[in-house]
Design a protein around this motif. Structure first.
Motif, short mmCIF file in Angstrom:
data_model
loop_
_atom_site.label_atom_id
_atom_site.label_comp_id
_atom_site.label_asym_id
_atom_site.label_seq_id
_atom_site.Cartn_x
_atom_site.Cartn_y
_atom_site.Cartn_z
N LYS A 1 0.85 -1.32 0.00
CA LYS A 1 -0.16 0.19 -0.06
C LYS A 1 0.83 1.28 0.17
CE LYS A 1 -3.91 -2.29 2.37
NZ LYS A 1 -5.00 -1.72 3.28
N ILE B 1 -5.24 5.51 1.34
CA ILE B 1 -4.83 4.98 2.68
C ILE B 1 -5.03 5.36 4.00
CG2 ILE B 1 -2.81 4.33 1.28
CD1 ILE B 1 -1.46 6.93 2.89
N THR C 1 2.21 4.48 1.34
CA THR C 1 2.06 5.32 2.53
C THR C 1 2.27 6.69 2.38
OG1 THR C 1 4.48 4.59 2.77
CG2 THR C 1 2.93 3.05 3.83
N SER C 2 2.96 7.25 1.44
CA SER C 2 3.18 8.64 1.40
C SER C 2 3.77 8.99 0.00
CB SER C 2 4.33 9.12 2.26
OG SER C 2 5.55 8.45 2.00
N ASN D 1 6.07 6.24 -1.92
CA ASN D 1 6.69 5.21 -0.93
C ASN D 1 5.50 4.13 -0.36
OD1 ASN D 1 8.97 6.56 -0.53
ND2 ASN D 1 7.86 8.27 0.35
N THR D 2 6.05 2.83 -0.41
CA THR D 2 5.03 1.89 0.15
C THR D 2 5.35 1.46 1.65
OG1 THR D 2 6.14 0.09 -0.62
CG2 THR D 2 5.02 1.11 -2.27
N ASP D 3 4.32 0.60 2.04
CA ASP D 3 4.46 0.11 3.63
C ASP D 3 5.59 -1.15 3.51
OD1 ASP D 3 3.17 -1.91 1.79
OD2 ASP D 3 1.66 -2.22 3.57
N GLU D 4 5.79 -1.72 2.06
CA GLU D 4 7.01 -2.71 2.10
C GLU D 4 8.37 -2.33 1.99
OE1 GLU D 4 5.88 -5.58 -0.42
OE2 GLU D 4 3.96 -6.05 0.29
#
Length: 69
Positions: free
Chosen positions: A2, A68, A4-5, A30-33
């Protein structure tokens, strides 16, 4: 995965005194991973950069970051 920013940089680069200033607008998603991707708004010359940066900011706030929250 997902989002994130989203980071948006509206830069000023002066290459030489006689040349027109270059204003690249760089975007990083940017992603959560921990994966991120870079992109650029294709309006780096003249006054189009500020409009391009504003457009991307509005798009991110209205569509991408809404998913998100």
């Amino acid at each position: 995965m997902k989002i994130t920013s989203i980071d948006i940089w509206d830069s000023d680069v002066e290459l030489a005194p006689k040349w027109q200033a270059w204003h690249p607008v760089i975007i990083r998603i940017n992603t959560d991973e921990g994966i991120s991707g870079l992109g650029e708004v294709g309006l780096a010359y003249g006054t189009g950069h500020s409009g391009g940066a504003g457009y991307v900011k509005n798009l991110a706030e209205d569509f991408l970051l809404e998913t998100i929250r």
